[in-house]
Design an enzyme around this catalytic site. Structure first.
Site, PDB file in Angstrom:
ATOM      1  N   ASN A  13      -0.533  -2.844  -4.311  1.00  0.00           N
ATOM      2  CA  ASN A  13       0.759  -2.820  -4.994  1.00  0.00           C
ATOM      3  C   ASN A  13       0.565  -3.509  -6.342  1.00  0.00           C
ATOM      4  O   ASN A  13       0.464  -4.730  -6.415  1.00  0.00           O
ATOM      5  CB  ASN A  13       1.808  -3.549  -4.143  1.00  0.00           C
ATOM      6  CG  ASN A  13       3.157  -3.612  -4.822  1.00  0.00           C
ATOM      7  OD1 ASN A  13       3.357  -3.015  -5.894  1.00  0.00           O
ATOM      8  ND2 ASN A  13       4.098  -4.335  -4.220  1.00  0.00           N
ATOM      9  N   TRP A  14       0.499  -2.699  -7.380  1.00  0.00           N
ATOM     10  CA  TRP A  14       0.220  -3.261  -8.714  1.00  0.00           C
ATOM     11  C   TRP A  14       1.450  -3.927  -9.336  1.00  0.00           C
ATOM     12  O   TRP A  14       1.342  -4.562 -10.394  1.00  0.00           O
ATOM     13  CB  TRP A  14      -0.290  -2.150  -9.653  1.00  0.00           C
ATOM     14  CG  TRP A  14      -1.642  -1.601  -9.288  1.00  0.00           C
ATOM     15  CD1 TRP A  14      -2.478  -2.040  -8.295  1.00  0.00           C
ATOM     16  CD2 TRP A  14      -2.316  -0.513  -9.932  1.00  0.00           C
ATOM     17  NE1 TRP A  14      -3.630  -1.284  -8.284  1.00  0.00           N
ATOM     18  CE2 TRP A  14      -3.559  -0.339  -9.279  1.00  0.00           C
ATOM     19  CE3 TRP A  14      -2.003   0.342 -10.998  1.00  0.00           C
ATOM     20  CZ2 TRP A  14      -4.470   0.646  -9.655  1.00  0.00           C
ATOM     21  CZ3 TRP A  14      -2.912   1.319 -11.375  1.00  0.00           C
ATOM     22  CH2 TRP A  14      -4.134   1.463 -10.710  1.00  0.00           C
ATOM     23  N   LYS A  15       2.610  -3.753  -8.720  1.00  0.00           N
ATOM     24  CA  LYS A  15       3.856  -4.353  -9.237  1.00  0.00           C
ATOM     25  C   LYS A  15       4.033  -3.985 -10.721  1.00  0.00           C
ATOM     26  O   LYS A  15       3.683  -2.886 -11.111  1.00  0.00           O
ATOM     27  CB  LYS A  15       3.863  -5.858  -8.972  1.00  0.00           C
ATOM     28  CG  LYS A  15       3.581  -6.157  -7.482  1.00  0.00           C
ATOM     29  CD  LYS A  15       3.853  -7.563  -7.079  1.00  0.00           C
ATOM     30  CE  LYS A  15       3.539  -7.749  -5.595  1.00  0.00           C
ATOM     31  NZ  LYS A  15       3.854  -9.074  -5.103  1.00  0.00           N
ATOM     32  N   HIS A 106      10.574  -3.761  -0.405  1.00  0.00           N
ATOM     33  CA  HIS A 106       9.769  -4.932  -0.795  1.00  0.00           C
ATOM     34  C   HIS A 106      10.712  -6.107  -1.055  1.00  0.00           C
ATOM     35  O   HIS A 106      11.804  -5.926  -1.606  1.00  0.00           O
ATOM     36  CB  HIS A 106       8.939  -4.622  -2.051  1.00  0.00           C
ATOM     37  CG  HIS A 106       7.875  -5.640  -2.280  1.00  0.00           C
ATOM     38  ND1 HIS A 106       8.155  -6.885  -2.792  1.00  0.00           N
ATOM     39  CD2 HIS A 106       6.544  -5.622  -2.023  1.00  0.00           C
ATOM     40  CE1 HIS A 106       7.032  -7.585  -2.857  1.00  0.00           C
ATOM     41  NE2 HIS A 106       6.041  -6.840  -2.399  1.00  0.00           N
ATOM     42  N   GLU A 108      10.713  -8.312  -3.224  1.00  0.00           N
ATOM     43  CA  GLU A 108      11.102  -8.478  -4.634  1.00  0.00           C
ATOM     44  C   GLU A 108      12.275  -7.575  -4.976  1.00  0.00           C
ATOM     45  O   GLU A 108      13.151  -7.941  -5.770  1.00  0.00           O
ATOM     46  CB  GLU A 108       9.878  -8.202  -5.537  1.00  0.00           C
ATOM     47  CG  GLU A 108       8.880  -9.350  -5.450  1.00  0.00           C
ATOM     48  CD  GLU A 108       7.435  -8.972  -5.719  1.00  0.00           C
ATOM     49  OE1 GLU A 108       7.169  -7.878  -6.261  1.00  0.00           O
ATOM     50  OE2 GLU A 108       6.556  -9.784  -5.375  1.00  0.00           O
ATOM     51  N   GLU A 178       5.364  -8.662   5.290  1.00  0.00           N
ATOM     52  CA  GLU A 178       4.996  -9.544   4.181  1.00  0.00           C
ATOM     53  C   GLU A 178       5.900 -10.777   4.210  1.00  0.00           C
ATOM     54  O   GLU A 178       7.018 -10.739   3.681  1.00  0.00           O
ATOM     55  CB  GLU A 178       5.203  -8.824   2.841  1.00  0.00           C
ATOM     56  CG  GLU A 178       4.402  -7.561   2.690  1.00  0.00           C
ATOM     57  CD  GLU A 178       4.197  -7.198   1.221  1.00  0.00           C
ATOM     58  OE1 GLU A 178       3.035  -7.056   0.822  1.00  0.00           O
ATOM     59  OE2 GLU A 178       5.184  -7.093   0.475  1.00  0.00           O
ATOM     60  N   GLY A 184       2.031 -13.950  -3.351  1.00  0.00           N
ATOM     61  CA  GLY A 184       1.677 -14.493  -4.662  1.00  0.00           C
ATOM     62  C   GLY A 184       1.525 -16.001  -4.681  1.00  0.00           C
ATOM     63  O   GLY A 184       1.475 -16.605  -5.746  1.00  0.00           O
ATOM     64  N   SER A 222      -0.913 -12.617  -0.175  1.00  0.00           N
ATOM     65  CA  SER A 222      -2.148 -13.320  -0.545  1.00  0.00           C
ATOM     66  C   SER A 222      -3.378 -12.835   0.231  1.00  0.00           C
ATOM     67  O   SER A 222      -4.239 -13.639   0.584  1.00  0.00           O
ATOM     68  CB  SER A 222      -1.970 -14.836  -0.402  1.00  0.00           C
ATOM     69  OG  SER A 222      -0.928 -15.278  -1.256  1.00  0.00           O
ATOM     70  N   GLY A 243      -1.308  -7.377  -3.276  1.00  0.00           N
ATOM     71  CA  GLY A 243      -0.769  -7.524  -4.627  1.00  0.00           C
ATOM     72  C   GLY A 243      -1.869  -7.923  -5.591  1.00  0.00           C
ATOM     73  O   GLY A 243      -2.690  -7.105  -6.007  1.00  0.00           O
ATOM     74  N   GLY A 244      -1.922  -9.213  -5.918  1.00  0.00           N
ATOM     75  CA  GLY A 244      -2.837  -9.727  -6.939  1.00  0.00           C
ATOM     76  C   GLY A 244      -4.275  -9.219  -6.823  1.00  0.00           C
ATOM     77  O   GLY A 244      -4.861  -8.770  -7.817  1.00  0.00           O
TER      78      GLY A 244
HETATM   79  P1  13P Z   1       0.042 -10.862  -3.226  1.00  0.00           P
HETATM   80  O1  13P Z   1      -1.125 -10.185  -2.528  1.00  0.00           O
HETATM   81  O2  13P Z   1      -0.160 -11.047  -4.679  1.00  0.00           O
HETATM   82  O3  13P Z   1       0.466 -12.083  -2.477  1.00  0.00           O
HETATM   83  O4  13P Z   1       1.288  -9.826  -3.108  1.00  0.00           O
HETATM   84  C1  13P Z   1       1.616  -9.289  -1.872  1.00  0.00           C
HETATM   85  C2  13P Z   1       2.623  -8.231  -2.072  1.00  0.00           C
HETATM   86  O5  13P Z   1       3.768  -8.507  -2.389  1.00  0.00           O
HETATM   87  C3  13P Z   1       2.195  -6.836  -1.886  1.00  0.00           C
HETATM   88  O6  13P Z   1       3.287  -5.975  -1.847  1.00  0.00           O
END
Ligand code: 13P
Length: 263
Positions: A13-15, A106, A108, A178, A184, A222, A243-244
């Site tokens: 997930n590149w956000k 998600h 967010e 999640e 993050g 993470s 994510g990251g």
């Molecule tokens: P991180 O891997 O950066 O914690 O993000 C997880 C995430 O929200 C994937 O959708």
């Protein structure tokens, strides 16, 4: 079919990242690394979720990879079809661009963009009716976990969507657990805690649908190469939503390899 027969999914997930040149370089590196160290499709589904304006460009770039890498939308409109809805992209329009996968729910989006249960239900219904596969995200906050409510919150989030998913549409649902406090933050749920929650989710899914044993349940929060191997050994963790670490081709594919190795 038993849970062990579920092919894992590793989705990046590149956000709201990265800029165009970096996205192209990232895909190029992924393709090169997949040539050097191939990961069989039968061992792991792979996907990336870029920003919406990059979806078709990234998809075109990925079409020359040595295996399928799905292009996943990060969101979809609650409005179906076409019409005067400025700024929206419907499930039908995603399908029309051959985008077959979408993230819904998600944290967010729930927290920052007021995606309520009713909105999420509409998004999921539209996505499934347009033929898309939905990666539905669930997870509790730190406060909810500390209050001992984590399981109840997550199971409610699963129940929330049951009314809009028709029996055989569950085959096009993937769940991503999640925990919000792990996103993050560098903090991962321990493999034991994550496995316990995944087992609860599977039990809940089995009560709601006949497909509990076949639905992939991904862990997100993470995930990195250093913890992926241990997470991958948990029987009810069928992949990762990353994510990251997905913004680096090598890290992302190391995580994918960890899950592929379980097959
Ligand atoms: P991180 O891997 O950066 O914690 O993000 C997880 C995430 O929200 C994937 O959708």
């Amino acid at each position: 079919m038993s849970v062990s027969a579920i092919i894992p999914w590793v989705v990046g997930n590149w956000k709201m990242n990265p800029v165009q040149a970096d996205a192209c370089a990232l895909v190029r590196s992924m393709k090169e690394l997949l040539e050097i160290a191939p990961i069989a499709e039968a061992q792991c589904h792979l996907g990336v979720a870029p920003i919406s304006i990059a979806l078709t460009q990234i998809q075109a770039q990925l079409s020359t990879a040595n295996r399928a890498v799905y292009t996943v939308a990060q969101d979809v409109s609650r409005i179906p079809g076409t019409g005067a809805y400025t700024g929206e992209v419907s499930a039908e329009l995603l399908a029309d661009s051959n985008i077959g996968y979408v993230l819904v729910g998600h944290s967010e989006r729930r927290e920052l963009f007021a995606d309520t249960v009713e909105i999420l239900k509409a998004k999921i219904k539209n996505a499934l009716n347009a033929g898309l596969t939905v990666i539905y995200c669930v997870g509790e906050s730190l406060e909810q976990r500390e209050a001992g409510q984590a399981e109840a919150v997550v199971l409610q989030q699963i129940c929330d969507i049951a009314a809009v998913v028709e029996a055989e549409q569950w085959k096009r649902i993937v769940i991503a657990y999640e925990p919000i406090w792990a996103i993050g933050t560098g903090k991962t749920a321990s493999p034991q805690d994550a496995q316990a929650m995944h087992a609860q989710i599977r039990q809940g899914l089995s009560q709601i649908t006949g497909y509990g044993e076949t639905i992939a349940i991904l862990y997100g929060g993470s995930v990195k190469p250093e913890n992926a191997v241990e997470l991958a050994t948990c029987p009810d963790i069928n992949g990762a939503l990353v994510g990251g670490a997905s913004l680096n081709a090598e890290s992302f594919l190391q995580i994918a390899q960890a899950f592929a190795n379980t097959q």
